[in-house]
Motif scaffolding. Structure first.
Motif, PDB file in Angstrom:
ATOM      1  N   LEU A  44       1.316  -2.039  -6.402  1.00 14.75           N
ATOM      2  CA  LEU A  44       1.358  -1.503  -5.037  1.00 14.75           C
ATOM      3  C   LEU A  44       2.483  -0.481  -4.917  1.00 14.75           C
ATOM      4  O   LEU A  44       2.314   0.591  -4.313  1.00 14.75           O
ATOM      5  CB  LEU A  44       1.574  -2.669  -4.056  1.00 14.75           C
ATOM      6  N   ALA A  45       3.633  -0.794  -5.512  1.00 16.89           N
ATOM      7  CA  ALA A  45       4.794   0.106  -5.418  1.00 16.89           C
ATOM      8  C   ALA A  45       4.481   1.453  -6.071  1.00 16.89           C
ATOM      9  O   ALA A  45       4.818   2.518  -5.538  1.00 16.89           O
ATOM     10  CB  ALA A  45       6.011  -0.533  -6.074  1.00 16.89           C
ATOM     11  N   ARG A  49       4.359   5.104  -4.327  1.00 19.94           N
ATOM     12  CA  ARG A  49       5.162   6.251  -4.777  1.00 19.94           C
ATOM     13  C   ARG A  49       4.264   7.437  -5.101  1.00 19.94           C
ATOM     14  O   ARG A  49       4.592   8.577  -4.801  1.00 19.94           O
ATOM     15  CB  ARG A  49       5.995   5.864  -5.999  1.00 19.94           C
ATOM     16  N   ALA A  50       3.110   7.153  -5.692  1.00 17.74           N
ATOM     17  CA  ALA A  50       2.209   8.246  -6.082  1.00 17.74           C
ATOM     18  C   ALA A  50       1.660   8.974  -4.855  1.00 17.74           C
ATOM     19  O   ALA A  50       1.562  10.193  -4.836  1.00 17.74           O
ATOM     20  CB  ALA A  50       1.061   7.702  -6.928  1.00 17.74           C
ATOM     21  N   LEU A  51       1.332   8.222  -3.809  1.00 17.38           N
ATOM     22  CA  LEU A  51       0.654   8.838  -2.653  1.00 17.38           C
ATOM     23  C   LEU A  51       1.594   9.218  -1.525  1.00 17.38           C
ATOM     24  O   LEU A  51       1.331  10.156  -0.782  1.00 17.38           O
ATOM     25  CB  LEU A  51      -0.425   7.896  -2.105  1.00 17.38           C
ATOM     26  N   ASN A  52       2.684   8.484  -1.386  1.00 17.90           N
ATOM     27  CA  ASN A  52       3.539   8.710  -0.224  1.00 17.90           C
ATOM     28  C   ASN A  52       4.755   9.577  -0.523  1.00 17.90           C
ATOM     29  O   ASN A  52       5.570   9.821   0.359  1.00 17.90           O
ATOM     30  CB  ASN A  52       3.993   7.378   0.384  1.00 17.90           C
TER      31      ASN A  52
ATOM     32  N   MET B   1      13.583   1.373   0.488  1.00 23.59           N
ATOM     33  CA  MET B   1      13.397   2.806   0.246  1.00 23.59           C
ATOM     34  C   MET B   1      13.899   3.622   1.432  1.00 23.59           C
ATOM     35  O   MET B   1      14.563   4.620   1.282  1.00 23.59           O
ATOM     36  CB  MET B   1      11.929   3.085  -0.023  1.00 23.59           C
ATOM     37  N   VAL B   2      13.592   3.149   2.611  1.00 24.91           N
ATOM     38  CA  VAL B   2      14.092   3.813   3.807  1.00 24.91           C
ATOM     39  C   VAL B   2      15.612   3.858   3.760  1.00 24.91           C
ATOM     40  O   VAL B   2      16.234   4.891   3.936  1.00 24.91           O
ATOM     41  CB  VAL B   2      13.669   3.043   5.076  1.00 24.91           C
ATOM     42  N   THR B   3      16.190   2.695   3.464  1.00 26.96           N
ATOM     43  CA  THR B   3      17.637   2.573   3.431  1.00 26.96           C
ATOM     44  C   THR B   3      18.245   3.589   2.476  1.00 26.96           C
ATOM     45  O   THR B   3      19.182   4.293   2.803  1.00 26.96           O
ATOM     46  CB  THR B   3      18.021   1.155   2.965  1.00 26.96           C
ATOM     47  N   HIS B   4      17.648   3.662   1.293  1.00 24.22           N
ATOM     48  CA  HIS B   4      18.152   4.583   0.281  1.00 24.22           C
ATOM     49  C   HIS B   4      18.170   6.020   0.811  1.00 24.22           C
ATOM     50  O   HIS B   4      19.188   6.688   0.791  1.00 24.22           O
ATOM     51  CB  HIS B   4      17.280   4.477  -0.962  1.00 24.22           C
TER      52      HIS B   4
END
Lengths: 367, 367
Positions: A44-45, A49-52, B1-4
């Motif tokens: 999922l991660a 990362r690939a799409l977002n 990820m947001v935090t980063h």
């Protein structure tokens, strides 16, 4: 959680409108990111990362293509909110205006939407209705929405407490990575498209003096409104430099609206009955005052001349045509947009200078 | 990820403007939901449910209070994007207009922002600049942003292909749980605030006939614009019922703008030199045409009378005052908002009827 919420909504909608749709279509739920990950055989991660487009943690081109192909097969529509979370910012610019129905602000909004659209940003519109508490509230709301940038359009008030609260709110927003621009006075510590109100009204006063006018009245707008004050001061000071005195009695305050100009004319003429020309600090007040003069049986411009400020396009057909200071309102909105998106260290200032437009409402006076 | 992402942005901003801030403040990063969960001693999922209001999986009041207290201690600002993901929808309404600088649309926008604000919704403004490809694109963008609802404001075109594409886009959006309302013609299969253009211009024609006018010209706007067509048809048909014929030569087409009215008057007067009154299908065209008449040395309204449609507030000061059909534009924006948010099974229709306003541009004719 997203999936769950979407699925139940999807089903509800499907049932409710089922009569006009095939059952298959109504029952079809949106493909989720998990579905795409499963289809592509990645975590999922990785799919996220690939799409977002998460910053800083790129996936290889091959992997990205594989995930994209899976997304295409499943007709997966990326979720802008998920993308915003991944990037920490939505691709949206908050535009805060005093009154969107006022052509001054709607012209600025046209410029902002054009520039934002060209840059791939959405525009969130907030209408304060001239209430600085609402303005502050909108800044906080835009912060909680993680808006990428904020544009505050409209003149500031002479109100230290309100300005301090707004400065603090903007500082908080900027500390979280947001960027800001103001169209108005450069007093909030952020980048500003500043209108040279003093210079514009000084140029207007000089031109009107050149036409032979000597006895002026000023409809000066609200007492604490900085734009109104700058236009009044610029006009009166320029005349003083030319040796013409505008007595305090000939300066009246009112709302910054058509009604303000309309109702304040009687007071002005009572206090300064010999004025030849009325300068209203914006066009809508000037037009309201001109209408009041006509209703009172005064010949315009023969008996009383009028000038305004802004050059609002929808007022171009008033008769006689209104002498004013032209502001490039749409262009101001366009200029503010890159300024608002710029995360430069120091606030920048872009100065917009108005141009005097002499029209029929102020004919030359014979000596 | 947001935090980063937020942390690095925060530091950059802090460094850049450090001169005006304490180091402590600049270095302070935003509290995350994980921080709140840790502080409250609950799982991340529980903290999210407590603060983000996930539908269907409530947490107990005691737990919610504990998490809220931890959030308050850490000065945690909820992330609207996270809330949107949890709920599956952002609290935002997309407003798509043809031209925000046109007072017709900015008045509608004022009504939408007021109603949206009262309901706790943000408004995302999209300005199509009268381009139906851009309109379609905005619907898709609003769908990817998971906007809660969409309001499309503005008359539709007689263009089956474009309307079909828009219908399909709106259907896709609604299948994912979005809701839609249109201000204009009820032809898109969604709830509509419909202006009774035919009835309004028929009432205007009848009133003008009652004033003694018999020879009419019509500035009919763009050929394929349904609003323009309805207003033309309503006017001409009502006159036919009264025994007055408007010859085809006296109906001219032009843009729906001030310039359209201004440039088309010459053609109208060439083709129908004996007209007594020109009906323009909106106010801005009427005002443009009135200006062209005056420039051509025609006395208005003595030599030629004019009437419009809409009753745009910023045009109230044209002289002579314009006879028109009043539309409650801001109210139309207010009405469209709950309609857009309503997930009712069947599309609803709210009909707005205009009111004839006879003014100085159409004085009674002596027989």
């Amino acid at each position: 959680m997203v999936t769950h919420a979407q699925r139940s909504r999807g089903t509800m909608t499907g049932t409710a409108t089922g009569r006009r749709r095939s059952t298959t279509k109504a029952a079809r739920a949106r493909a989720t990111l998990s579905d795409v990950a499963r289809e592509a055989g990645v975590s999922l991660a990785t799919a996220s990362r690939a799409l977002n487009g998460t910053s800083g943690r790129a996936v290889g081109d091959g992997l990205r293509e594989r995930v994209q192909a899976a997304a295409d097969r499943l007709d997966y529509s990326p979720d802008a909110n998920a993308q915003a979370m991944a990037r920490g910012r939505t691709a949206s610019i908050g535009l805060v205006v005093h009154d969107i129905a006022d052509p001054y602000f709607s012209s600025i909004a046209a410029g902002v939407t054009a520039a934002a659209d060209a840059g791939g940003y959405a525009v969130t519109l907030a209408n304060t209705q001239h209430d600085h508490v609402r303005e502050l509230h909108f800044v906080q709301t835009l912060q909680s929405q993680r808006a990428r940038a904020i544009i505050l359009a409209g003149g500031r008030q002479d109100d230290d407490e309100a300005n301090d609260r707004l400065r603090a709110a903007l500082r908080g927003y900027r500390e979280q990575g947001g960027t800001v621009a103001v169209i108005g006075q450069a007093i909030l510590g952020v980048s500003t498209v500043r209108v040279d109100n003093v210079g514009g009204s000084a140029a207007l006063a000089t031109a009107l003096h050149g036409l032979g006018y000597r006895r002026f009245g000023v409809m000066a707008g609200p007492q604490r409104h900085l734009t109104a004050r700058e236009r009044t001061t610029g006009f009166v000071d320029a005349l003083a430099r030319l040796g013409v005195d505008v007595p305090p009695a000939a300066v009246v305050h009112s709302e910054f609206t058509r009604t303000g100009g309309n109702t304040a004319l009687a007071e002005l003429l009572l206090r300064a009955p010999d004025v030849e020309l009325v300068f209203a600090v914006n066009d809508v007040m000037a037009v309201g005052a001109m209408s009041a003069a006509r209703d009172a049986g005064i010949v315009v411009p023969g008996g009383l001349a009028f000038a305004g400020f802004d050059d609002i396009a929808t007022l171009h057909d008033v008769n006689p045509a209104l002498t004013t200071v032209h502001l490039p309102l749409e262009e101001m909105g366009r200029l503010a947009t890159p300024l608002a998106l710029d995360a430069a260290a120091e606030p920048r200032e872009v100065v917009v200078t108005g141009e005097v437009r002499l029209r029929d409402s102020t004919p030359a006076r014979s000596a």
